[in-house]
Write a protein that holds these residues in place. Structure first.
Motif, short mmCIF file in Angstrom:
data_model
loop_
_atom_site.label_atom_id
_atom_site.label_comp_id
_atom_site.label_asym_id
_atom_site.label_seq_id
_atom_site.Cartn_x
_atom_site.Cartn_y
_atom_site.Cartn_z
N ARG A 181 0.84 -1.22 0.00
CA ARG A 181 0.00 0.00 0.00
C ARG A 181 0.86 1.26 0.00
O ARG A 181 0.52 2.26 -0.64
N PHE A 182 1.98 1.20 0.68
CA PHE A 182 2.88 2.36 0.69
C PHE A 182 3.47 2.62 -0.70
O PHE A 182 3.49 3.76 -1.17
N THR A 183 3.95 1.57 -1.37
CA THR A 183 4.51 1.75 -2.72
C THR A 183 3.44 2.24 -3.69
O THR A 183 3.72 3.05 -4.58
N HIS A 184 2.19 1.80 -3.52
CA HIS A 184 1.10 2.28 -4.37
C HIS A 184 0.85 3.77 -4.13
O HIS A 184 0.48 4.50 -5.07
N GLU B 13 4.00 -7.74 -6.42
CA GLU B 13 3.33 -6.46 -6.68
C GLU B 13 4.23 -5.29 -6.32
O GLU B 13 4.27 -4.27 -7.03
N ILE B 14 4.99 -5.41 -5.23
CA ILE B 14 5.94 -4.35 -4.87
C ILE B 14 7.00 -4.19 -5.96
O ILE B 14 7.31 -3.08 -6.40
N PHE C 163 -8.94 2.25 -5.64
CA PHE C 163 -9.74 1.03 -5.53
C PHE C 163 -8.87 -0.21 -5.56
O PHE C 163 -9.05 -1.14 -4.75
N TYR C 164 -7.91 -0.25 -6.49
CA TYR C 164 -7.02 -1.41 -6.60
C TYR C 164 -6.16 -1.55 -5.35
O TYR C 164 -5.99 -2.66 -4.81
N SER C 165 -5.63 -0.44 -4.85
CA SER C 165 -4.79 -0.49 -3.65
C SER C 165 -5.60 -0.94 -2.43
O SER C 165 -5.14 -1.80 -1.66
N ASN C 166 -6.80 -0.39 -2.26
CA ASN C 166 -7.63 -0.77 -1.12
C ASN C 166 -8.10 -2.22 -1.23
O ASN C 166 -8.28 -2.91 -0.22
N PHE C 167 -8.28 -2.69 -2.45
CA PHE C 167 -8.66 -4.09 -2.65
C PHE C 167 -7.54 -5.01 -2.16
O PHE C 167 -7.82 -6.04 -1.49
N LEU C 168 -6.29 -4.66 -2.44
CA LEU C 168 -5.17 -5.48 -1.97
C LEU C 168 -5.06 -5.44 -0.45
O LEU C 168 -4.74 -6.45 0.18
#
Length: 675
Positions: free
Chosen positions: A275-278, A324-325, A287-292
């Motif tokens: 989430r930090f890298t996003h 993903e990172i 939406f994609y970040s919160n989904f992860l």
């Protein structure tokens, strides 16, 4: 082994029976002072105190690894209890004094018997699984061998939690090593001290990073990257504390409980690292970040409630979030995101630490997994924090620069307007100057072309043709001819250095000298006189290559100064001869002894003279045409006129260069003998 195993199964899973294992002082001469005894012991399922007797006949027992992995237990009916036996041949220097029994790993509880006598109980042993307290201490135990050569060790072992330990740890048993007592007793206390100090320092550093960035978020809530970073570091600190505690626990039940916390925290650490890298890449949708993030929390809950059934899910989640990172960092590299190399370095070190841990676990490398975890995760945290600090500093500098730009905007606008007007004037002056120079060059080109013969002469016995293509408005190549009253034909082909106006002046001077001297002296004398005249013009770094061909019937006298070889195609022999005469270009300070060559041309023979622009013509691969291709073409010109040969050569030029403009002037002169 239980009765349920058939004879055929025993043959399939039978291990080679080792001999009585040797124990000698020389085996402790390694750096760690450890005797690595084999983990292949005699084993039997069940429980009987008779099996502790050193005289008991265990010849029908099977050999099995004390690790008790799933592969070991897949062919037997094991309910969690069994006996291991092993015989040692102990060197006399190791008898009667304490030897360290190192419990490298141990799940469950056990009783250790040496020569029939119980020497240790590891944990609280009980045949009732509910009453078993497992053992997992790192402290070495003192073991004293009696004064006899063959010693028998028996281990009564129980692990009531074998179904969970297999899934979560990969093994169910134990492994014993032997070592120097004093060394390993001191190493144990040193390990506890170093392990505690190292972890407290590391956890304290993580706590400091987390608090600082959380306060930055509190004071500036719009910058949510600090919040995600603080959460990530917080979970990493919790994970480090759990790993520290599990290393010091002394019972399996507690270890399994802490492992459950560790598995959950590992997923949460990587979830918020992702989430930090996003949050750095603004093009990733929330939406994609919160989904992860939601997926990571759900997976953590599943791992907590179903730890043994979701081991595969944990491994998959770790793989997905690490990938993903890496993907996010690579994409930001591709987009040239400023400072992302800092994150990239941290992520790479972290990934390398994971790979290193895997290689250590599979015993491909040796080293400390815990230290590698600290270095990898610590470097990742440091790189993230430095990145945030760098971004903050850059933002501040940009704000300051914008303020300065606003202050000086009016002044710069006025200055730019003045500069634009000056440039407009300069542009117009430059256009006028270019137009004047273009006009002058066109006039010079017309003058140069007017000095060249319009066509070659028509003389009995000779068929002649010429071709010229200049690289600029005024070229440096020159061709000419002169016919004396007695019918002698003199041909000239020259090449001045460079192009442009100076080259045109050299050509004009050479033409004047040629027509003045052509019928008064021979070729060699002409070259010397023309060279002297050009030298007296004092045009620095300007020289003139010149080839003269004096034709009297079938006899041709050729002299050259700094020109490519002339080519003589002999029809009868069907071959091409290169006429190479060394000589410096005209106009130099050195009086060079020029050479000449006389040849006899027969009917059908061809003489080709050319400037170096032909042989040095480049194709698309920057390769020069050279002489060989010209010679090949000349060898296949039988029956062609001089004009046809020129056309063939120009076609070769266009094919070779792809119709691109030449870099140098090209002049071709063809003389063919007729009846």
């Amino acid at each position: 082994m239980g009765d349920s195993v058939s004879a055929q199964d025993e043959d399939i899973f039978q291990f080679p029976e080792p001999e009585v294992e040797e124990i000698t002082p020389n085996m402790m001469l390694n750096e760690s002072k450890i005797i690595y005894i084999q983990d292949l012991w005699k084993f039997r399922v069940g429980d009987s105190m008779d099996w502790a007797d050193p005289e008991y006949d265990d010849s029908d027992w099977d050999y099995l690894s004390t690790n008790l992995s799933q592969a070991d237990l897949s062919f037997m009916d094991w309910s969690g209890i069994g006996w291991f036996r092993k015989q040692f041949r102990v060197h006399e220097n190791l008898r009667g004094k304490p030897i360290a029994l190192i419990v490298e790993r141990h799940l469950g509880a056990s009783e250790i018997y040496l020569n029939g006598e119980e020497v240790y109980e590891l944990g609280d042993f009980s045949t009732d699984p509910e009453s078993v307290v497992s053992y997992n201490s790192n402290r070495p135990l003192a073991l004293v061998f009696s004064d006899q050569e063959i010693q028998t060790m028996a281990v009564r072992f129980i692990n009531p939690n074998y179904s969970e330990t297999e899934l979560m740890m990969g093994y169910n048993g134990f492994r014993f090593l032997l070592g120097d007592w004093e060394t390993h007793q001191a190493d144990t206390y040193s390990f506890i001290s170093q392990w505690t100090g190292r972890n407290l320092f590391y956890i304290g550093a993580l706590l400091a990073f987390g608090i600082i960035h959380f306060l930055l978020f509190v004071f500036y809530p719009a910058e949510k990257r600090n919040l995600y970073f603080a959460i990530f570091v917080g979970f990493l600190g919790i994970l480090s504390y759990l790993i520290y505690k599990v290393e010091l626990l002394e019972n399996t039940t507690g270890t399994l409980q802490f492992l459950r916390f560790i598995f959950v925290t590992e997923v949460l650490v990587l979830t918020f690292a992702t989430r930090f890298t996003h949050s750095i890449d603004k093009k990733i949708t929330p939406f994609y970040s919160n989904f992860l993030v939601a997926g990571g929390i759900i997976i953590s809950l599943l791992i907590w409630y179903y730890p043994t059934q979701t081991i595969w899910l944990r491994e998959l989640a770790i793989l997905i979030y690490v990938a993903e990172i890496l993907r996010t960092v690579i994409v930001m590299f591709y987009r040239n995101r400023g400072g992302v190399w800092l994150l990239g370095m941290g992520v790479l070190v972290y990934v390398f630490s994971l790979i290193y841990n895997v290689m250590v676990n599979f015993e491909i490398l040796s080293g400390s997994v815990q230290l590698a975890n600290m270095i990898g995760s610590g470097f990742l945290v440091m790189s993230m924090s430095v990145f945030l600090s760098r971004d903050f500093a850059i933002t501040q500098r940009k704000l300051e620069q914008k303020l300065m730009e606003v202050k000086h905007l009016s002044k710069r606008s006025l200055e730019q307007e003045r500069i634009n007007k000056e440039r407009e004037i300069e542009k117009r002056l430059l256009e006028a100057e270019n137009e004047r120079k273009t006009t002058e060059l066109e006039e010079a080109r017309a003058l140069q072309l007017s000095m060249l013969p319009k066509k070659m002469p028509s003389l009995p016995g000779y068929d002649m043709a010429v071709f010229m293509e200049t690289a600029t408005e005024v070229g440096g190549d020159y061709y000419d001819y002169s016919v004396s009253p007695d019918g002698t034909l003199v041909l000239a082909l020259g090449d001045a250095t460079g192009h442009g106006m100076k080259a045109g002046i050299m050509v004009a001077a050479a033409k004047s000298y040629f027509h003045t001297l052509v019928h008064e002296m021979n070729n060699l004398t002409m070259l010397e006189r023309i060279s002297s005249g050009l030298r007296n013009m004092n045009m620095r770094m300007m020289y003139m290559g010149l080839m003269l061909a004096r034709c009297n019937g079938s006899e041709v006298d050729i002299a050259t100064a700094g020109m490519p070889p002339a080519l003589h195609f002999k029809k009868e022999a069907n071959c091409v001869e290169r006429i190479t005469l060394k000589g410096l270009p005209l106009g130099g300070k050195v009086q060079y002894p020029y050479e000449n060559k006389k040849l006899t041309m027969k009917t059908g023979d061809v003489l080709l003279m050319m400037s170096d622009g032909l042989t040095e013509l480049f194709n698309s691969k920057r390769k020069m045409l050279g002489l060989e291709k010209v010679e090949d073409l000349l060898s296949n010109t039988e029956g062609m006129s001089a004009n046809d040969i020129v056309n063939q050569l120009t076609q070769l030029m266009n094919t070779w260069s792809g119709s691109r403009e030449p870099h140098d002037d090209i002049t071709i002169m063809v003389l063919k003998m007729q009846n």
